[in-house]
Design a protein around this motif. Structure first.
Motif, mmCIF file in Angstrom:
data_model
loop_
_atom_site.group_PDB
_atom_site.id
_atom_site.type_symbol
_atom_site.label_atom_id
_atom_site.label_comp_id
_atom_site.label_asym_id
_atom_site.label_seq_id
_atom_site.Cartn_x
_atom_site.Cartn_y
_atom_site.Cartn_z
ATOM 1 N N PRO A 423 0.925 -1.178 0.098
ATOM 2 C CA PRO A 423 -0.051 -0.246 0.328
ATOM 3 C C PRO A 423 0.900 1.035 -0.220
ATOM 4 C CG PRO A 423 0.031 -1.166 2.020
ATOM 5 C CD PRO A 423 0.233 -2.441 1.166
ATOM 6 N N ARG A 424 0.478 2.367 -0.756
ATOM 7 C CA ARG A 424 0.909 3.039 -0.795
ATOM 8 C C ARG A 424 1.112 4.447 0.166
ATOM 9 N NH1 ARG A 424 -0.830 2.757 -6.531
ATOM 10 N NH2 ARG A 424 -2.360 4.727 -5.785
ATOM 11 N N ASP A 425 -0.496 4.993 0.357
ATOM 12 C CA ASP A 425 -0.622 4.995 1.651
ATOM 13 C C ASP A 425 -1.374 4.609 2.697
ATOM 14 O OD1 ASP A 425 -3.011 5.596 0.953
ATOM 15 O OD2 ASP A 425 -2.546 7.137 -0.206
ATOM 16 N N PHE A 426 -1.756 5.359 3.807
ATOM 17 C CA PHE A 426 -2.570 4.747 5.066
ATOM 18 C C PHE A 426 -3.981 4.605 4.181
ATOM 19 C CE2 PHE A 426 -4.990 5.703 8.488
ATOM 20 C CZ PHE A 426 -4.448 4.466 9.917
ATOM 21 N N ALA A 427 -5.007 5.698 3.407
ATOM 22 C CA ALA A 427 -5.806 5.335 2.869
ATOM 23 C C ALA A 427 -5.773 3.870 2.057
ATOM 24 C CB ALA A 427 -6.464 6.135 2.065
ATOM 25 N N ALA A 443 -12.749 0.277 10.169
ATOM 26 C CA ALA A 443 -13.165 1.014 10.000
ATOM 27 C C ALA A 443 -12.964 2.135 12.356
ATOM 28 C CB ALA A 443 -14.668 0.437 11.258
ATOM 29 N N ARG A 444 -12.353 1.399 13.004
ATOM 30 C CA ARG A 444 -11.413 2.216 14.263
ATOM 31 C C ARG A 444 -10.120 2.838 14.147
ATOM 32 N NH1 ARG A 444 -9.888 -1.656 18.824
ATOM 33 N NH2 ARG A 444 -10.136 0.270 19.919
ATOM 34 N N ALA A 445 -9.800 2.180 12.942
ATOM 35 C CA ALA A 445 -8.303 3.318 12.029
ATOM 36 C C ALA A 445 -9.003 4.541 11.509
ATOM 37 C CB ALA A 445 -7.704 2.537 11.442
ATOM 38 N N ARG A 446 -10.168 4.516 10.613
ATOM 39 C CA ARG A 446 -10.805 5.547 9.858
ATOM 40 C C ARG A 446 -11.373 6.873 10.530
ATOM 41 N NH1 ARG A 446 -11.342 4.930 5.362
ATOM 42 N NH2 ARG A 446 -11.286 3.273 4.069
ATOM 43 N N ASN A 447 -11.389 6.423 12.097
ATOM 44 C CA ASN A 447 -12.441 7.140 12.802
ATOM 45 C C ASN A 447 -11.412 7.791 13.717
ATOM 46 O OD1 ASN A 447 -15.356 7.672 12.046
ATOM 47 N ND2 ASN A 447 -15.709 5.500 12.228
ATOM 48 N N LEU A 448 -10.514 7.123 14.251
ATOM 49 C CA LEU A 448 -9.499 7.079 15.187
ATOM 50 C C LEU A 448 -8.541 7.802 14.909
ATOM 51 C CD1 LEU A 448 -10.936 4.740 17.568
ATOM 52 C CD2 LEU A 448 -11.365 7.114 17.392
ATOM 53 N N VAL A 449 -7.504 7.463 13.920
ATOM 54 C CA VAL A 449 -6.229 7.842 13.646
ATOM 55 C C VAL A 449 -5.837 8.625 13.025
ATOM 56 C CG1 VAL A 449 -4.084 6.580 12.786
ATOM 57 C CG2 VAL A 449 -5.746 4.782 13.646
ATOM 58 N N ARG A 450 -4.881 9.389 13.759
ATOM 59 C CA ARG A 450 -4.588 10.891 12.897
ATOM 60 C C ARG A 450 -2.919 10.394 13.055
ATOM 61 N NH1 ARG A 450 -8.151 14.750 14.356
ATOM 62 N NH2 ARG A 450 -9.285 13.729 15.196
ATOM 63 N N LEU A 451 -3.058 10.661 11.679
ATOM 64 C CA LEU A 451 -1.106 10.209 10.884
ATOM 65 C C LEU A 451 -0.695 11.004 11.241
ATOM 66 C CD1 LEU A 451 -0.597 7.384 9.091
ATOM 67 C CD2 LEU A 451 -1.011 9.503 7.619
ATOM 68 N N SER A 463 -0.864 10.268 19.750
ATOM 69 C CA SER A 463 -1.698 9.759 20.155
ATOM 70 C C SER A 463 -2.941 10.026 20.636
ATOM 71 C CB SER A 463 -0.614 9.985 22.187
ATOM 72 O OG SER A 463 -0.575 11.582 22.032
ATOM 73 N N HIS A 464 -3.284 11.284 20.047
ATOM 74 C CA HIS A 464 -4.547 12.164 21.020
ATOM 75 C C HIS A 464 -5.694 11.622 20.774
ATOM 76 C CE1 HIS A 464 -2.135 16.160 21.003
ATOM 77 N NE2 HIS A 464 -1.673 15.266 20.981
ATOM 78 N N GLY A 465 -6.455 11.158 21.803
ATOM 79 C CA GLY A 465 -7.673 10.081 20.842
ATOM 80 C C GLY A 465 -7.181 8.407 20.642
ATOM 81 N N LEU A 466 -6.286 8.005 20.742
ATOM 82 C CA LEU A 466 -6.279 6.984 20.245
ATOM 83 C C LEU A 466 -6.222 5.992 21.275
ATOM 84 C CD1 LEU A 466 -4.763 5.653 17.562
ATOM 85 C CD2 LEU A 466 -2.892 5.412 18.720
ATOM 86 N N PRO A 467 -6.845 4.850 21.166
ATOM 87 C CA PRO A 467 -7.481 4.351 22.582
ATOM 88 C C PRO A 467 -5.604 3.128 22.790
ATOM 89 C CG PRO A 467 -9.300 3.963 20.699
ATOM 90 C CD PRO A 467 -7.782 4.785 20.507
ATOM 91 N N GLY A 468 -5.633 3.157 23.358
ATOM 92 C CA GLY A 468 -4.317 2.174 24.238
ATOM 93 C C GLY A 468 -4.571 0.538 23.088
ATOM 94 N N GLY A 495 -1.130 16.012 14.835
ATOM 95 C CA GLY A 495 -1.208 14.568 13.606
ATOM 96 C C GLY A 495 -2.487 15.297 12.697
ATOM 97 N N GLU A 496 -2.515 14.548 11.195
ATOM 98 C CA GLU A 496 -3.574 14.908 10.663
ATOM 99 C C GLU A 496 -4.597 14.596 10.967
ATOM 100 O OE1 GLU A 496 -2.734 13.079 7.017
ATOM 101 O OE2 GLU A 496 -0.644 13.119 7.110
ATOM 102 N N ALA A 497 -5.818 14.916 10.515
ATOM 103 C CA ALA A 497 -7.368 14.953 10.490
ATOM 104 C C ALA A 497 -7.292 13.286 10.627
ATOM 105 C CB ALA A 497 -8.189 15.549 9.546
ATOM 106 N N THR A 498 -8.957 13.112 11.460
ATOM 107 C CA THR A 498 -8.160 11.223 10.824
ATOM 108 C C THR A 498 -8.884 10.929 9.349
ATOM 109 O OG1 THR A 498 -10.993 11.287 11.493
ATOM 110 C CG2 THR A 498 -9.550 11.288 13.221
#
Ligand SMILES: [Zn+2]
Length: 543
Positions: A423-427, A443-451, A463-468, A495-498
């Protein structure tokens, strides 16, 4: 009936002659003497039994079926059934002839004066039929019915059929015709329409194997179950052919002083063993030409017929296809065979299996006609291997449509999907997870991960808003899907927007653009209470 074209009817050497000093081949010795002994024809026997009980017997019967399936035996059994007078001499027609009364004994020994057997292969002319139809007019000498058993009836000439037809149209009440044929499509429809037809089925291999087991026991011999199963398969539904092979096998085994072994039968029939076939098939689909040719030569040196080798490869393709459809293993199938079939069924797609079948079948036919069979077989296998390592036409079309290079199919297995690029990018990474049904973690990564950054195999996230527990779950899912170890590095930066936020912003912008487009703006002007519920985008629809 004609003798086997394989020359299998007589064993190589008589053994254990019976009391009269005359050796009888097994096929004759174990000819069924009652309907109960006629294996694999239950439906026909039941119909016949009903017809006899209700006294609704036709004047002419047509018995069809492959050679050696029991047509002549059935005809003789019918002759007995209709003429049996029972042990007391008072009995009538019965599906269960006694076997001890004078008519039964005479018919079994083939010497009853009113049961006339004619081989149409050698007596197929008009004169032969005239002779018969002249005699038809006279009453039976001693039997209830005068029976004419005409074997291989399709061999009769057209004038002979016409002469027979005249008699079939107005048969005397005391006469029954029993016609037997392997080629029912050569019988004129005028004759067919005057016969009650019985189609004798090929006898299933398991029933044949069990029958041969009984015969072996009665002969005081021994045989491995594998050997009996092999003979049953080679017999292709014919009890007589199978018994002829068994006859030979027992004769060989008694010379060696032991049981009939699978190995001996394999050698006798020129069969390859399943292990060798599996290895060869495995090398073919792995496109390993040198190993495949060397395995083929090994088998050839062991006496295996090249055509038999291709035949067992064809059987393998067929069984893999059945395994792919979820069919259960055939009885007596070895565990390693089942495992191998399941493995190939997972690796090979239906298009690849169909192609293998076509190519092997073509090779099989070529080898049959070839002046140099082993060389033809090698060329055929090489063609299969080379064709297998090319993408199939459907795959090719897809690649052209997607603008992918078409020469890059993996040579490992026919139509095995080429290993996709990383894969070339996170999406794209999330798309790969979704394609592999890892919807929850994607789906969790799409909603919660700030790259923060994306550099294979490290994804740096905020780490902002990222579940442990998310990083560990995510890494495990990637491992399952890509088969590689990636790591999620958590940093304190914002990080970027989710991806979900990015998508929401894009959707809002698109909605704004749609509302502001001249057509929609005009529509809202005309219908002030209207609400924009949704829209389709031409470019998106075709994407
Ligand atoms: Zn009888």
């Amino acid at each position: 009936m004609s003798d086997s074209p394989l020359g299998l009817d007589e064993p190589p050497q008589p053994r254990d002659p019976n009391a009269s000093g005359v050796y009888r081949v097994l096929a004759r010795k174990y000819r069924p003497q009652t309907f109960a002994q006629l294996i694999g024809q239950d439906a026909m026997v039941q119909t016949l039994g009903n017809a006899i009980r209700r006294d609704r017997l036709a004047h002419a019967f047509l018995l069809t079926g492959v050679r050696g399936v029991g047509k002549t035996s059935t005809a003789r059994l019918i002759a007995k059934a209709l003429n049996c007078i029972g042990p007391g001499g008072q009995g009538g027609p019965t599906i269960d002839p006694c076997g001890v009364c004078e008519p039964c004994v005479a018919i079994a020994e083939g010497r009853h004066v009113d049961v006339i057997e004619i081989d149409a292969a050698s007596h197929n002319g008009i004169d032969d039929v005239r002779q018969m139809t002249d005699a038809v007019r006279y009453a039976a000498v001693s039997a209830r019915y005068k029976m004419y058993i005409i074997d291989e009836v399709h061999m009769m000439t057209k004038p002979a059929f016409n002469a027979l037809l005249k008699t079939l149209e107005e048969p005397p009440a005391h006469v029954k015709f029993l016609l037997a044929t392997t080629e029912v499509d050569k019988i004129p429809v005028t004759v067919l329409s005057r016969c009650q037809r019985f189609d004798l089925r090929r006898i299933p291999a398991e029933k044949l194997a069990a029958h041969f087991g009984d015969v072996v026991t009665k002969e005081g011999a021994q045989a491995e179950p594998e050997a009996l199963a092999m003979i049953a398969r080679a017999a292709e539904g014919s009890a007589r052919d199978g018994l002829s092979i068994l006859d030979q096998a027992i004769a060989h085994a008694s010379l060696e002083g032991g049981a009939v072994t699978g190995e001996a039968v394999r050698a006798m029939l020129g069969l390859s063993d399943r292990n060798a076939t599996r290895s060869l098939f495995d090398r073919i689909i792995a496109a390993d030409a040198p190993a495949a040719l060397s395995l083929l030569r090994d088998q050839y040196d062991l006496g295996v017929d090249p055509q038999a080798m291709l035949k067992s490869l064809l059987e393998t393709v067929h069984r893999v296809t059945l395994a792919k459809l979820g069919n259960e293993a055939i009885p007596g199938q070895a565990a390693e065979e089942t495992a191998a079939l399941a493995d190939w069924a997972g690796k090979l797609g239906f298009p690849a299996l169909h192609r293998l079948w076509q190519l092997l079948l073509k090779g099989h036919d070529e080898v049959a006609k070839a002046a140099l069979p082993i060389e033809a077989c090698e060329m055929a296998l090489l063609r299969v291997i080379h064709a297998s390592s090319m993408p199939d036409p459907g795959e090719l079309a897809r690649k052209i449509a997607e603008g992918l290079p078409i020469g890059s199919a993996a040579p490992a297995a026919p139509s095995a999907p080429a290993e996709p690029a990383a894969p070339r990018d996170f999406a794209q990474l999330l798309e790969r997870l979704e394609a592999a049904h890892e919807h929850h973690i994607a789906a969790r990564a799409r909603n919660l991960v700030r790259l923060i950054s994306f550099n294979e195999p490290v994804v740096e996230v905020s780490s902002h808003g990222l579940p442990g527990d998310l990083p560990r779950d995510f890494e495990q899912a990637i491992r399952r899907v890509l088969g590689k170890r990636w790591s999620l590095k958590v940093t304190d930066a914002p990080g970027e927007a989710t991806l979900a936020e990015v998508k929401a912003v894009e959707a809002a912008a698109e909605r704004e653009a749609v509302l502001n487009s001249p057509v929609v703006a005009a529509a809202f002007e005309a219908f002030p209470d209207a609400e924009l519920i949704g829209w389709t985008n031409e470019t998106r629809r075709t994407a």
